[in-house]
Scaffold this active site. Structure first.
Site, PDB file in Angstrom:
ATOM      1  CE1 TYR A  63      -3.412   2.901   0.381  1.00 20.40           C
ATOM      2  CE2 TYR A  63      -3.926   2.047   2.536  1.00 20.40           C
ATOM      3  CZ  TYR A  63      -4.020   2.920   1.470  1.00 20.40           C
ATOM      4  OH  TYR A  63      -5.150   3.806   1.525  1.00 20.40           O
TER       5      TYR A  63
ATOM      6  CE  LYS B 210      -6.440   1.707  -1.291  1.00 15.38           C
ATOM      7  NZ  LYS B 210      -7.046   2.021  -0.101  1.00 15.38           N
TER       8      LYS B 210
END
Length: 299
Positions: free
Chosen positions: A141, A169
């Site tokens: 992330y 992400k």
């Protein structure tokens, strides 16, 4: 249309699901089950639990595990479950990753350690230690606007060599850096910013992790479906049509958790209050969110 897109290890349309609470502020597992089933029935083939939108900074380790188990019970094998386990402490992150696996998660979302602002060598070591400790595949992330430290493209390319680091992400707002990693690795990229869903998908991303999908999962899924069908004009039109709601939810100076819960409450879906230090949206904001939602659905 011939596609060279790689695999989507966690599905294509993932919702960064809010964590429902009761009016007293306790974890609402029944509400979580109902919301998860609703999102999957309307187009989400993956759910991210215990992320930023899921208020992970203010839920306990036990609550995180109970949430994953309850949602797994609700959706079965109809959707992939990715559990947010990232913290600023590597040991704690490993503990959460192991607990997520026991609770039924299919993968883990691991954010860059925040506040301490580790250098890139330490960032890489953190992710590698988590990937080594758990059997679950890892979604990195990258959100430097929140953590203060990004995962530099060269670090991402290096981490891609680990067999369990499979996805990203992407909230980096660095399109050039993303293209560089896409070109040189097989990492599955997921747009983490709702305004980038189609743009990243068009250059080879695997899908999205959408906050706006809490309210309009079918509309977000339709963007990717139109592109997959070769109707790029329709895909672009659908992305533009969602823009006013995206701006209302994500660009109004409030966390997406706050706006998503305010809108879901107006729609009669499980939400409940936010936990401090967050504050609920005021009536004017909630009215504006509902207006944007209704305009989109009427279009």
């Amino acid at each position: 249309m011939t596609s060279t897109r790689g695999p989507a290890p966690f599905g294509r349309t993932l919702c960064a699901m809010i964590t429902p609470f009761t009016e007293e502020g306790a974890l609402d597992l029944d509400g979580a089950r109902r919301l998860a089933a609703h999102l999957v029935a309307r187009g989400c083939d993956g759910l991210v639990l215990n992320g930023t939108t899921g208020e992970s900074p203010t839920t306990t380790d036990e609550e995180k595990a109970r949430l994953v188990a309850a949602v797994r019970e609700a959706v079965g094998d109809r959707a992939a479950l990715v559990a947010g386990v990232g913290t600023s402490d590597t040991r704690h992150t490993v503990e959460l990753a192991l607990a997520a696996g026991k609770a039924g998660a299919d993968g883990v979302l691991v954010v860059t350690p925040y506040y301490s602002r580790p250098p890139q060598e330490a960032v890489a070591a953190h992710f590698l230690q988590v990937a080594d400790a758990s059997d679950l595949p890892v979604m990195l992330y990258d959100i430097p606007g929140r953590t203060g430290t990004r995962i530099e493209p060269d670090t991402m390319i290096r981490l891609a060599d680990h067999p369990r680091i499979v996805a990203v992400k992407d909230c980096s707002y660095d399109f050039l850096g993303t293209l560089k990693v896409l070109e040189r690795t097989e990492l599955a990229y997921y747009a983490g910013c709702d305004e980038h869903v189609l743009a990243l998908y068009a250059v080879g991303a695997a899908g999205c992790v959408s906050t706006v999908a809490n309210a309009v999962p079918d509309r977000v899924a339709a963007i990717l479906a139109a592109f997959d069908a070769g109707d790029t004009a329709r895909a672009a039109g659908l992305q533009r049509a969602v823009t006013p709601l995206t701006e209302a939810m994500m660009g109004a100076g409030l966390p997406g958790t706050v706006t998503a819960k305010a809108l879901l409450a107006r729609l009669g879906l499980p939400a409940g209050p936010v936990r401090a230090p967050l504050l609920p949206a005021d009536r004017e904001t909630a009215d504006g969110l509902l207006t944007a939602y209704e305009a989109l659905c009427a279009g």
